[in-house]
Structure formats: structure tokens, C-alpha cells
Motif scaffolding. Structure first.
Motif, PDB file in Angstrom:
ATOM      1  N   LEU A  32      -1.089   8.392  -0.416  1.00  0.00           N
ATOM      2  CA  LEU A  32      -0.662   8.822  -1.050  1.00  0.00           C
ATOM      3  C   LEU A  32       0.301   9.064  -1.933  1.00  0.00           C
ATOM      4  O   LEU A  32      -0.001  10.747  -1.387  1.00  0.00           O
ATOM      5  N   PRO A  33       1.138   9.625  -2.391  1.00  0.00           N
ATOM      6  CA  PRO A  33       2.425  10.461  -3.193  1.00  0.00           C
ATOM      7  C   PRO A  33       1.705  11.081  -3.726  1.00  0.00           C
ATOM      8  O   PRO A  33       1.766  10.965  -5.741  1.00  0.00           O
ATOM      9  N   LEU A  34       0.374  11.678  -4.090  1.00  0.00           N
ATOM     10  CA  LEU A  34      -0.085  13.042  -4.870  1.00  0.00           C
ATOM     11  C   LEU A  34       0.733  13.808  -5.380  1.00  0.00           C
ATOM     12  O   LEU A  34       1.541  15.172  -5.010  1.00  0.00           O
ATOM     13  N   PRO A  35       0.306  14.627  -6.711  1.00  0.00           N
ATOM     14  CA  PRO A  35       0.670  15.791  -7.273  1.00  0.00           C
ATOM     15  C   PRO A  35       0.700  16.804  -6.371  1.00  0.00           C
ATOM     16  O   PRO A  35       0.993  17.765  -6.989  1.00  0.00           O
ATOM     17  N   GLY A  36      -0.772  16.255  -5.874  1.00  0.00           N
ATOM     18  CA  GLY A  36      -0.780  17.926  -5.356  1.00  0.00           C
ATOM     19  C   GLY A  36      -2.351  17.549  -4.681  1.00  0.00           C
ATOM     20  O   GLY A  36      -2.906  16.567  -4.126  1.00  0.00           O
ATOM     21  N   PRO A  37      -3.183  18.761  -3.551  1.00  0.00           N
ATOM     22  CA  PRO A  37      -3.854  18.467  -2.477  1.00  0.00           C
ATOM     23  C   PRO A  37      -4.973  17.999  -2.775  1.00  0.00           C
ATOM     24  O   PRO A  37      -4.909  18.075  -4.159  1.00  0.00           O
ATOM     25  N   LEU A  38      -5.719  17.261  -2.413  1.00  0.00           N
ATOM     26  CA  LEU A  38      -7.080  16.695  -2.658  1.00  0.00           C
ATOM     27  C   LEU A  38      -8.182  18.250  -3.059  1.00  0.00           C
ATOM     28  O   LEU A  38      -8.762  18.474  -2.175  1.00  0.00           O
ATOM     29  N   GLY A  39      -9.275  17.917  -4.061  1.00  0.00           N
ATOM     30  CA  GLY A  39     -10.482  18.966  -4.129  1.00  0.00           C
ATOM     31  C   GLY A  39     -10.941  18.964  -4.431  1.00  0.00           C
ATOM     32  O   GLY A  39     -11.138  17.611  -5.270  1.00  0.00           O
ATOM     33  N   ASP A  40     -12.458  19.629  -3.836  1.00  0.00           N
ATOM     34  CA  ASP A  40     -13.870  18.716  -4.799  1.00  0.00           C
ATOM     35  C   ASP A  40     -14.297  20.590  -4.977  1.00  0.00           C
ATOM     36  O   ASP A  40     -16.296  20.992  -5.092  1.00  0.00           O
ATOM     37  N   GLY A  41     -13.451  21.588  -5.242  1.00  0.00           N
ATOM     38  CA  GLY A  41     -14.534  22.975  -5.630  1.00  0.00           C
ATOM     39  C   GLY A  41     -15.417  22.637  -6.605  1.00  0.00           C
ATOM     40  O   GLY A  41     -16.622  23.516  -6.511  1.00  0.00           O
ATOM     41  N   TYR A  42     -15.262  22.304  -7.582  1.00  0.00           N
ATOM     42  CA  TYR A  42     -16.262  22.029  -9.168  1.00  0.00           C
ATOM     43  C   TYR A  42     -17.211  21.449  -8.679  1.00  0.00           C
ATOM     44  O   TYR A  42     -18.370  21.868  -8.848  1.00  0.00           O
ATOM     45  N   LEU A  43     -17.157  20.096  -7.893  1.00  0.00           N
ATOM     46  CA  LEU A  43     -18.856  19.946  -7.036  1.00  0.00           C
ATOM     47  C   LEU A  43     -19.416  20.598  -6.624  1.00  0.00           C
ATOM     48  O   LEU A  43     -20.751  20.412  -6.341  1.00  0.00           O
ATOM     49  N   ARG A  44     -18.659  20.910  -5.551  1.00  0.00           N
ATOM     50  CA  ARG A  44     -18.860  21.677  -4.994  1.00  0.00           C
ATOM     51  C   ARG A  44     -19.951  23.140  -5.162  1.00  0.00           C
ATOM     52  O   ARG A  44     -20.434  24.927  -4.445  1.00  0.00           O
ATOM     53  N   GLY A  45     -19.248  23.509  -6.603  1.00  0.00           N
ATOM     54  CA  GLY A  45     -20.154  24.942  -6.655  1.00  0.00           C
ATOM     55  C   GLY A  45     -19.160  25.485  -6.908  1.00  0.00           C
ATOM     56  O   GLY A  45     -19.279  27.215  -6.760  1.00  0.00           O
ATOM     57  N   LEU A  46     -18.070  25.544  -6.546  1.00  0.00           N
ATOM     58  CA  LEU A  46     -16.871  26.971  -6.406  1.00  0.00           C
ATOM     59  C   LEU A  46     -15.874  26.681  -7.455  1.00  0.00           C
ATOM     60  O   LEU A  46     -15.901  25.524  -8.180  1.00  0.00           O
ATOM     61  N   PRO A  47     -14.767  27.449  -7.487  1.00  0.00           N
ATOM     62  CA  PRO A  47     -13.500  27.394  -7.771  1.00  0.00           C
ATOM     63  C   PRO A  47     -13.202  26.367  -7.881  1.00  0.00           C
ATOM     64  O   PRO A  47     -12.874  25.537  -7.270  1.00  0.00           O
ATOM     65  N   GLY A  48     -12.506  25.477  -9.253  1.00  0.00           N
ATOM     66  CA  GLY A  48     -12.214  23.930  -8.805  1.00  0.00           C
ATOM     67  C   GLY A  48     -10.836  24.182  -8.316  1.00  0.00           C
ATOM     68  O   GLY A  48     -11.008  22.915  -7.614  1.00  0.00           O
ATOM     69  N   ALA A  49     -10.413  25.284  -7.804  1.00  0.00           N
ATOM     70  CA  ALA A  49      -8.886  24.854  -7.383  1.00  0.00           C
ATOM     71  C   ALA A  49      -9.140  24.563  -5.878  1.00  0.00           C
ATOM     72  O   ALA A  49      -8.249  24.071  -5.256  1.00  0.00           O
ATOM     73  N   ARG A  50     -10.072  24.338  -5.086  1.00  0.00           N
ATOM     74  CA  ARG A  50     -10.710  24.554  -4.098  1.00  0.00           C
ATOM     75  C   ARG A  50     -10.323  23.497  -3.380  1.00  0.00           C
ATOM     76  O   ARG A  50     -10.877  22.366  -3.720  1.00  0.00           O
ATOM     77  N   ARG A  51      -9.835  22.947  -2.153  1.00  0.00           N
ATOM     78  CA  ARG A  51      -9.349  22.057  -1.451  1.00  0.00           C
ATOM     79  C   ARG A  51     -10.332  20.923  -0.878  1.00  0.00           C
ATOM     80  O   ARG A  51     -11.392  21.841  -0.357  1.00  0.00           O
TER      81      ARG A  51
END
Lengths: 332, 297
Positions: free
Chosen positions: B273-292
Motif C-alpha cells: 500500500l502507499p504508506l506515508p512511512g515504513p512499517l514499525g513495531d518498536g514500542y510493542l517490542r519494548g524498543l524505541p517507537g521508531a524501530r521498523r
């Protein structure tokens, strides 16, 4: 218990020595926290263990100053005893008030210590008469610390609506341009946030890199600021950085300025604000003592009908630039 | 596990906003749709007249509807708008503690802007009438599991898709970036359907601005955690509208929720899909939220 004053100067005490310095410099009250994740300035080398808290409170009380204990982070699921025990210990140590943000901890403190005076931390971001009424009516909050983003007119309106709950406003130090306690910018870049970890833009995630004569300051790998040769390098607090948006580079969120509301003291007194808060538990003793002395001098002058000296603190503000923030309605 | 379509956070032109909800009503496989302005009261007059019709149409299509309210009310007229939303008679989503006060104990939904980090805060909100809570996007999976185990009768939602809301301010950054005062903003936020990209001065994509709101540049995608969230008893995944095909996004998450497709297939479908940025799940993994998704740590 030490008596409250009509216009109370509330000063930071990052360490036991800082507490004594602030009290000796004329603080009416100091605020401080335990050396753990229960307070929003959880930095290495700062804060008080249990014995130091008891001694600090004794020192302050002996000199007529009050001690407000900040327990203003949000409790971690499954570990709430860390916070409830801190509440119990602060009460037992003789704290004049607890500064709380988490609704769960507020509910606990109200139930377990019905007579304890409770203040609402700025981290709870209560910025409307309804939000203040919520905490005042349901939990008996006696004072609310207002966000740094309000105008003087808004402070006047809130102070009138909050009564008998008192209001406290920041008058000096770092500016928080986002609604406090509702900002995840730090954890987006570093994984550590004020709400969960008591830190914002933590030093552990800061790095400086020199390239072609320019110094690049990063936070969690993201460039927050670049400094030219000879330019003083500031600390890369996320929301004070320079960013690119809409084809231009700017301090998009906030200029790297400090709040200095010294010249607004007469108006704040007129409004009926009860607490004047100086930010900076992470600051050195000499800095805190100088700021406290200047504000105490200004308050004493005000009480005698003289105008405070607005320029007295300029050399102490970040980047040598200061602002009266949103208080003068510059953000509309 | 259910799917909730969160409120449109961006200032989409009224017609596009109405068309979006018409298509959601007709085509999107979601259980619940939250409609209403969360970010800026100045946008409300453009859509106020249409909101009842949108809610009715969604309800007729079998969706549970919820009326969203402002996340940072400051002016008396903003508090009035919240009162009016409550009086409209639909279930309400509270996004500020002032709204919880005005609800006076009536059953309601709590959005992701209130700080519910632990079981005591959750219990306090349940006692105040919260029946459903969308947790802060900042929480790691372990904390969500801990809350779900202690949630009692409160249904928990997890922010599963979209740019994560990170901060609110009294200041409008869209106006500031365009050199305009907030009171004469010319509604420049309407130009950025997914928010205005904010990069670092060394060219790293970083954040996105939506009026007084700041979001992450990346697009949160709780793909690999769906099995764990389901096992924990999380009631619903919240999908936050972006300008891409949200019917397709809902299809992907329905597949995940029902364990009909795996994470790799879901990731491939979303990445197309034409997304505005890369897919990420940093917060869920306990990492910085910006992590892809592909970042190790």
C-alpha cells in the motif's frame, strides 16, 4: 507541618545538598523525589534515599520551609508496590504534600492517607476547569501545577475556577512545549519516556559527532541539532531541536529558550496563584541558589511595593535567551 | 478479536471525509467505528453538520459507532463541544480527563490519550464508567499482557495500525511551519492527508505534524504480536486511518485476527500500500517507537 504562605516560592532540590542550598537561599518550599523510577527526574546521582528524605524534611522544617515530595511518574503494571510504598514512606517522613500524576496512585494515596495533602503534578496535564474539578472533587487535590503552555488570561480563569484548590505555575527554567505527561517523543527516539522511566531525552542516548568542523548532536541516532565551529553546543532535548519540514529548516517545536517569568510576578500575585515553581532538579547547587535568591528578592520587593528586577537572571538562562513563554499569548 | 477503526486524525476535506466513511460503511470489515474531531476544534465547523449522518449510516451498516472528542480542550467553546458530543446520545470516546469529568460516571470508551499504564489506573477509570480502553501506543507487549490479565470487565484495545500519536501542544506546528499565527492558520493542515513529514537536518525521516499533534513518521503495524495479543485477551485491534486503502488494511488485520494469514503475508500486503512511512513495531517490542519491523534492536 509548616504553614503555607500566600505566594509560595517552590524550588528544586535534586540532592540533599541542593535542598539545603535552596532553603538557605530563601525557598519557601522545596520539591524533591526518591532515588528511583517513582519521580520524573530519575537521573544518575540525583534524588534522595529514605534517610536523606527524613533528614532533608527535618532541615527544611527547622527553617520554616515546606517539603513537597514528587512521585509523579506512572506506575508500571504488576509493580505498583514500588510507588505505593514510596507514598507511604513520604508520608511517614513528614512530607508537607505529595505531587502525584497517576490516577491510580492518587486514588491509593487518598484512601491510605486521607489527611495527607496532595498536589497534582504538571505531568497530569490538567488545563481546564473541568479537569481540575475532576481531581479536586473526586480526590481532594489541594493544588494543581499548571502546564507551561497557558496564557496569563487562561491562568487567571483556571485559578478562579479551581478554588478552593490552589494553582501553581512555573516561573523559571526549562520550557515544555508539549502537553506534559502526554508526550511520547522521547520514547519514540530512545525507548525511554518521562511517563514510564522518569526521563526525557536521556543522556544515555545522546551522542556528539564532529564532521567538517560542525558538531552533530544525536538522540537515539536521530540528529537533533548541529552546531557550527565555535558555536556553543547545547544539550539535544528533542523538542528544542532543529528539523526540516515544509521545505525549510527551523526550530519547529520550540526555540532553545528558557522560561523566565520574573517580570510577571506582580500579575501572577494579582491573579491569586499560590505556588511559583522553579524548574531544575538536575541543576547545580550554585545555579539553584542564585535563581532562588533572585526570585525571593523579587517577591520581597513585591511585598514592599517595589518592582522586581527583570534582568537579574538573564545570564543563567539556557543559550542566554529567555522568554515569558506562552504567558503573554505569543502562541495564538 | 475485534477490529476498531479509530477516528480520522487528519484534516481531510469534508467531501473526502464523507466519502471515506461511506466506503467504510459499505465495504470495511470492522466491528466499530470511532468518528469525530480529536485534534483541532477549528476543524469542527466543516464537518459538524455531516457527523450525525455519517454515524447513522455506519450504524445502519451494522457497525458499532462511537463519538470521539477533543484530546486537548483548552477554550470554553471546546469544552462546550465536548458537552454537545455527550448530549448527542451516542457512546463517547473520552480523550481528556475533562471529558471523563463531564461524563459523570456514564459508560464510555477511553481513547489512547489518557495515561493508563497500570492496573490501578485501569481500575480507577473502570470505576468512572470506562467500558473500553485503547491503550497508549507507547506500551510494550509485556505491559499490555499484564494489563489484560488484570483488566476485569474492561475491554482493551491496542493501537495496531497507523502513525502513532506522540504528543499534543497548545501550539500549532502546521501554522508555525508555514509562518502563520495559530489564529489565522488558513487551515494549511488540510494539505497533508497523512500529516506533514518532519525530517532531521541530516535527512532522516523522523516525525509527522498534524496541527497541534505530533506523530511518528513510521506506520505502527502490530502484525507479529497479534497471536500474543489474542492469547492475552485483548479485545480489539485499533486501526488508525491513513490516506491509503483502509478497507484493504482492515482485510489484512481481520485475516491476522482470525489466524487465517501469517505475519509475512500481512506484512507483504501492507507494504504494497502507499504508506506515508515504513512499517514499525518498536514500542510493542519494548524498543524505541521508531524501530521498523526489520530492525533487530
Amino acid at each position: 507541618m509548616t504553614a503555607r504562605r500566600s505566594l509560595e516560592l517552590v524550588c528544586p532540590a535534586g540532592t540533599p545538598a541542593g535542598l539545603r542550598a535552596a532553603v538557605d537561599a530563601g525557598a519557601h518550599a522545596v520539591y524533591c523525589g526518591f532515588r528511583d523510577e517513582t519521580n520524573a527526574r530519575n537521573f544518575p546521582g540525583l534524588n534522595f534515599d529514605r534517610a536523606e528524605m527524613r533528614e532533608g524534611i527535618a532541615y527544611a522544617h527547622a527553617r520554616g520551609a515546606r517539603v513537597l515530595v514528587a512521585l509523579n511518574t506512572f506506575m508500571r503494571v504488576g509493580a505498583i508496590e514500588t510507588w505505593t510504598r514510596a507514598v507511604d514512606d513520604a508520608v511517614a517522613a513528614g512530607a508537607d504534600a505529595l505531587i502525584l500524576a497517576d490516577i491510580g496512585l492518587i486514588a491509593y494515596a487518598r484512601d491510605a492517607h486521607p489527611r495527607q495533602r496532595l498536589h497534582l503534578s504538571v505531568q497530569a496535564a490538567a488545563a481546564t476547569p473541568e479537569a481540575i474539578a475532576f481531581y479536586r472533587d473526586r480526590f481532594g487535590i489541594a493544588r494543581v501545577v499548571l502546564p507551561r503552555v497557558l496564557t496569563l488570561d487562561e491562568i487567571a480563569r483556571l485559578t478562579a475556577a479551581a478554588a478552593p484548590c490552589e494553582t501553581e505555575v512555573f516561573v523559571f527554567g526549562g520550557m515544555c512545549v508539549m502537553a506534559e505527561g502526554r508526550c511520547l517523543l522521547s520514547s519514540y527516539a530512545t525507548g525511554k519516556s518521562p511517563n514510564q522511566n522518569g526521563v526525557c531525552s536521556p543522556p544515555s542516548h545522546v551522542a556528539y559527532r564532529e564532521e567538517n568542523g560542525a558538531l552533530t548532536a544525536t538522540l537515539g541516532g536521530f540528529t537533533i541539532e548541529q552546531f557550527g565551529r565555535g558555536e556553543p553546543a547545547g544539550y539535544p532535548t528533542l523538542c528544542k531541536g532543529r528539523f526540516a519540514a515544509n521545505g525549510a529548516t527551523s526550530h519547529l517545536f520550540e526555540d532553545p529558550v528558557s522560561l523566565n517569568a520574573l517580570e510577571l510576578l506582580p500579575r501572577l500575585a494579582e491573579i491569586g496563584v499560590s505556588g511559583l515553581k522553579i524548574e531544575g532538579r538536575q541543576r547545580g547547587r550554585a545555579y539553584v541558589a542564585a535563581v532562588v535568591r533572585a526570585f525571593r528578592g523579587a517577591l520581597d520587593a513585591l511585598a514592599q511595593g517595589r518592582a522586581p528586577d527583570a534582568g537579574a537572571l538573564r545570564a543563567l538562562t539556557e543559550g542566554q535567551a529567555d522568554t515569558t513563554g506562552a504567558y503573554r499569548k505569543a502562541w495564538r | 478479536m475485534q477490529l476498531t477503526l479509530g477516528p480520522v486524525l487528519f484534516n481531510w476535506p469534508t467531501e473526502a471525509w464523507q466519502d471515506f466513511y461511506a466506503r467504510i460503511a459499505d465495504e470495511a470489515d470492522v466491528d466499530r467505528v470511532i468518528v469525530g474531531e480529536v485534534v483541532c476544534s477549528k476543524r469542527m465547523p466543516f464537518r459538524d453538520h455531516a457527523i450525525a449522518a455519517v454515524l447513522e449510516r455506519l450504524a445502519r451498516a451494522g457497525k458499532e459507532v462511537v463519538y470521539a472528542t477533543l484530546a486537548l480542550p483548552t477554550l470554553p467553546r471546546e469544552t462546550r463541544a465536548i458537552r454537545e458530543a455527550i448530549e448527542a446520545g451516542y457512546p463517547v470516546e473520552a480523550n481528556d480527563i475533562a471529558t471523563v469529568h463531564l461524563l459523570a460516571g456514564a459508560p464510555h470508551v477511553v481513547g489512547p490519550y489518557l495515561n493508563i499504564y497500570n492496573e490501578a489506573a485501569l481500575a480507577a477509570h473502570a470505576a468512572l464508567g470506562a467500558t473500553r480502553v485503547c491503550l497508549s501506543p507507547e506500551l510494550p507487549l509485556a505491559a499490555i499482557e499484564g494489563l489484560a490479565a488484570r483488566a476485569g470487565a474492561v475491554a482493551l484495545e491496542v493501537f495496531a495500525f497507523g502513525r502513532a500519536p506522540l504528543a499534543l501542544s497548545a501550539r500549532c506546528y502546521h501554522a508555525r511551519a508555514h509562518g502563520l499565527p495559530k489564529d489565522a492558520c488558513q487551515f494549511v493542515c488540510e494539505r497533508d492527508a497523512d500529516g506533514m513529514d518532519v525530517a532531521t537536518v541530516t535527512g532522516q525521516p523522523f516525525l509527522a505534524v498534524n496541527g497541534i499533534q505530533t506523530l511518528g513518521h513510521g506506520v505502527t503495524a502490530a502484525i507479529r504480536q497479534v497471536d500474543a495479543l489474542r492469547a492475552a485477551g485483548v479485545d480489539a485491534l485499533r486501526l488508525s486511518p491513513q490516506s491509503c486503502d483502509m478497507v484493504a488494511v482492515a482485510r489484512v488485520f481481520r485475516g491476522l485476527a482470525e489466524a487465517r494469514i501469517d505475519a509475512a503475508a500481512a506484512e507483504a500486503a501492507l507494504a504494497a500500500l502507499p504508506l506515508p512511512g515504513p512499517l514499525g513495531d518498536g514500542y510493542l517490542r519494548g524498543l524505541p517507537g521508531a524501530r521498523r519491523l526489520q530492525d533487530a534492536e
